[in-house]
Design a protein around this motif. Structure first.
Motif, PDB file in Angstrom:
ATOM      1  N   VAL A   1       0.833  -1.284   0.115  1.00 11.54           N
ATOM      2  CA  VAL A   1      -0.021  -0.024   0.399  1.00 11.54           C
ATOM      3  C   VAL A   1       0.966   1.166   0.144  1.00 11.54           C
ATOM      4  CG1 VAL A   1      -1.376   1.277   1.482  1.00 11.54           C
ATOM      5  CG2 VAL A   1      -2.156  -0.759   0.722  1.00 11.54           C
TER       6      VAL A   1
ATOM      7  N   VAL B   1      -7.331   6.492   3.687  1.00  9.15           N
ATOM      8  CA  VAL B   1      -7.533   5.780   1.405  1.00  9.15           C
ATOM      9  C   VAL B   1      -6.216   5.079   2.140  1.00  9.15           C
ATOM     10  CG1 VAL B   1      -6.627   6.100  -1.136  1.00  9.15           C
ATOM     11  CG2 VAL B   1      -7.821   7.732  -0.069  1.00  9.15           C
TER      12      VAL B   1
ATOM     13  N   THR C   1      -7.571   1.127   2.081  1.00 15.90           N
ATOM     14  CA  THR C   1      -6.641  -0.499   1.488  1.00 15.90           C
ATOM     15  C   THR C   1      -6.753  -0.981   2.141  1.00 15.90           C
ATOM     16  OG1 THR C   1      -6.344   1.572   0.364  1.00 15.90           O
ATOM     17  CG2 THR C   1      -5.923  -0.275  -0.696  1.00 15.90           C
ATOM     18  N   GLU C   2      -5.382  -0.838   2.812  1.00 16.50           N
ATOM     19  CA  GLU C   2      -4.975  -1.894   3.950  1.00 16.50           C
ATOM     20  C   GLU C   2      -5.864  -3.056   4.773  1.00 16.50           C
ATOM     21  OE1 GLU C   2      -1.386  -0.799   6.549  1.00 16.50           O
ATOM     22  OE2 GLU C   2      -3.054  -0.966   7.939  1.00 16.50           O
TER      23      GLU C   2
ATOM     24  N   GLU D   1     -15.778  -0.673  -5.615  1.00 11.02           N
ATOM     25  CA  GLU D   1     -15.483   0.704  -5.250  1.00 11.02           C
ATOM     26  C   GLU D   1     -16.682   1.272  -5.488  1.00 11.02           C
ATOM     27  OE1 GLU D   1     -13.245   5.212  -4.629  1.00 11.02           O
ATOM     28  OE2 GLU D   1     -12.971   4.292  -6.800  1.00 11.02           O
TER      29      GLU D   1
ATOM     30  N   GLN E   1      -8.479   6.663  -5.424  1.00 10.48           N
ATOM     31  CA  GLN E   1      -9.024   5.319  -4.581  1.00 10.48           C
ATOM     32  C   GLN E   1      -8.719   4.167  -5.268  1.00 10.48           C
ATOM     33  OE1 GLN E   1      -9.397   4.869  -0.386  1.00 10.48           O
ATOM     34  NE2 GLN E   1      -8.515   3.054  -1.776  1.00 10.48           N
TER      35      GLN E   1
ATOM     36  N   VAL F   1      -5.565   3.790  -6.537  1.00 12.41           N
ATOM     37  CA  VAL F   1      -4.473   2.970  -5.408  1.00 12.41           C
ATOM     38  C   VAL F   1      -4.647   1.283  -5.444  1.00 12.41           C
ATOM     39  CG1 VAL F   1      -4.631   2.376  -3.104  1.00 12.41           C
ATOM     40  CG2 VAL F   1      -4.563   5.093  -4.002  1.00 12.41           C
ATOM     41  N   LEU F   2      -6.519   1.270  -6.449  1.00 12.70           N
ATOM     42  CA  LEU F   2      -6.268  -0.654  -5.740  1.00 12.70           C
ATOM     43  C   LEU F   2      -6.132  -0.811  -7.073  1.00 12.70           C
ATOM     44  CD1 LEU F   2     -10.302   0.261  -4.270  1.00 12.70           C
ATOM     45  CD2 LEU F   2      -8.238  -1.166  -3.352  1.00 12.70           C
TER      46      LEU F   2
ATOM     47  N   ILE G   1     -15.801  -1.336  -1.553  1.00  9.88           N
ATOM     48  CA  ILE G   1     -15.053  -0.421  -0.434  1.00  9.88           C
ATOM     49  C   ILE G   1     -16.149   0.592  -0.576  1.00  9.88           C
ATOM     50  CG2 ILE G   1     -13.182   0.572  -2.357  1.00  9.88           C
ATOM     51  CD1 ILE G   1     -11.697   1.609  -0.280  1.00  9.88           C
TER      52      ILE G   1
ATOM     53  N   THR H   1     -16.838   4.329  -0.114  1.00  6.36           N
ATOM     54  CA  THR H   1     -15.954   5.746   0.111  1.00  6.36           C
ATOM     55  C   THR H   1     -17.424   7.193   0.263  1.00  6.36           C
ATOM     56  OG1 THR H   1     -15.490   6.572  -2.170  1.00  6.36           O
ATOM     57  CG2 THR H   1     -13.834   5.010  -1.641  1.00  6.36           C
TER      58      THR H   1
END
Ligand code: SAH
Length: 224
Positions: free
Chosen positions: A36, A77, A81-82, A96, A104, A107-108, A161, A163
């Motif tokens: 991450v 974020v 993610t973690e 998402e 986000q 990142v994923l 996820i 958000t």
């Protein structure tokens, strides 16, 4: 539509050095998943906000992205993610809810096989879809729709996820989790105590919930 030139490398306040400082900060705050942190050091967050805010894009703050919405702060974020990656198996399909700026999702994208992301505000959906395309993300699929219903045609998901924060978890999101899959979602009323929850699907009918830290999110607009 004219698009701005994408300065992926960045200079000064938007450069690799600034991103590295953000990663150091996140590590100090307890983020320890090395993959991450590595992704956060690479994704050019300054390109996911308006140019006027780019110099603040590597501070640990939420920033406005128009339409009353915000890009979440980097700590959140990273933390979400973690939590999403904590399960045993590598994640293939992730949903998402709340594409927003697309940060986000970006990142994923480096951590899972395929990201499906839904947004209900059309101009945000369009602008972000174009940005993600221009940045070369090919494993993110964007949809203009109401995430209260999940994304039935692509279900089940290994992880979901959200958000944005609903008062209570939309049942469709629980139903569209694969067995063993996990939902990372902030819940609670606006302006009141909201908590980050991880809900794991144990089998057809049973779910387990773990509450994590207090958070503050924009509203998850529900269909009802
Ligand atoms: N993940 C985003 C965060 C954006 S803020 C980012 O990295 O920038 C949350 C987003 O959720 C907003 O864009 C808001 O419009 C969207 N949202 C809220 N309720 C929604 C719903 N029911 N369906 C789809 N999107 C929703």
């Amino acid at each position: 539509m004219t698009r701005r030139v994408l300065d992926v490398q960045g200079i000064g306040m938007t450069s690799q050095r600034t991103r590295n400082r953000l990663v150091e900060y996140l590590r100090d705050q307890g983020i320890c998943h090395t993959d991450v942190l590595a992704v956060i050091s690479k994704v050019p967050r300054h390109l996911f906000v308006d140019e006027a805010l780019a110099s603040r894009s590597y501070e640990n703050t939420a920033l406005p992205i128009g339409h009353g919405q915000t890009i979440s702060q980097p700590y959140i974020v990273a933390r979400m993610t973690e939590l999403l990656l904590e399960g045993e198996n590598p994640l293939a399909k992730v949903l998402e809810v709340g594409t927003g700026s697309g940060y986000q999702a970006a990142v994923l994208a480096s951590l899972v096989k395929e990201v499906f992301t839904v947004e209900r505000i059309e101009p945000l959906y369009k602008a972000t879809r174009a940005l993600l395309h221009d940045l070369g993300y090919r494993n993110i699929r964007t949809f203009l729709s109401d995430g209260s219903w999940g994304l039935i045609k692509e279900a089940p998901f290994d992880a979901i996820i959200a958000t944005a924060a609903p008062e209570t978890v939309p049942p469709a999101l629980l139903e569209q989790l694969a067995i063993g899959g996990r939902l990372v979602i902030p819940t609670g009323r606006q302006g009141q105590h909201q908590v980050l929850q991880v809900i794991t699907r144990q089998n057809e009918t049973e779910y387990s919930t773990v509450n994590h830290e207090s958070v503050q999110f924009v509203p998850f607009v529900t269909a009802q």
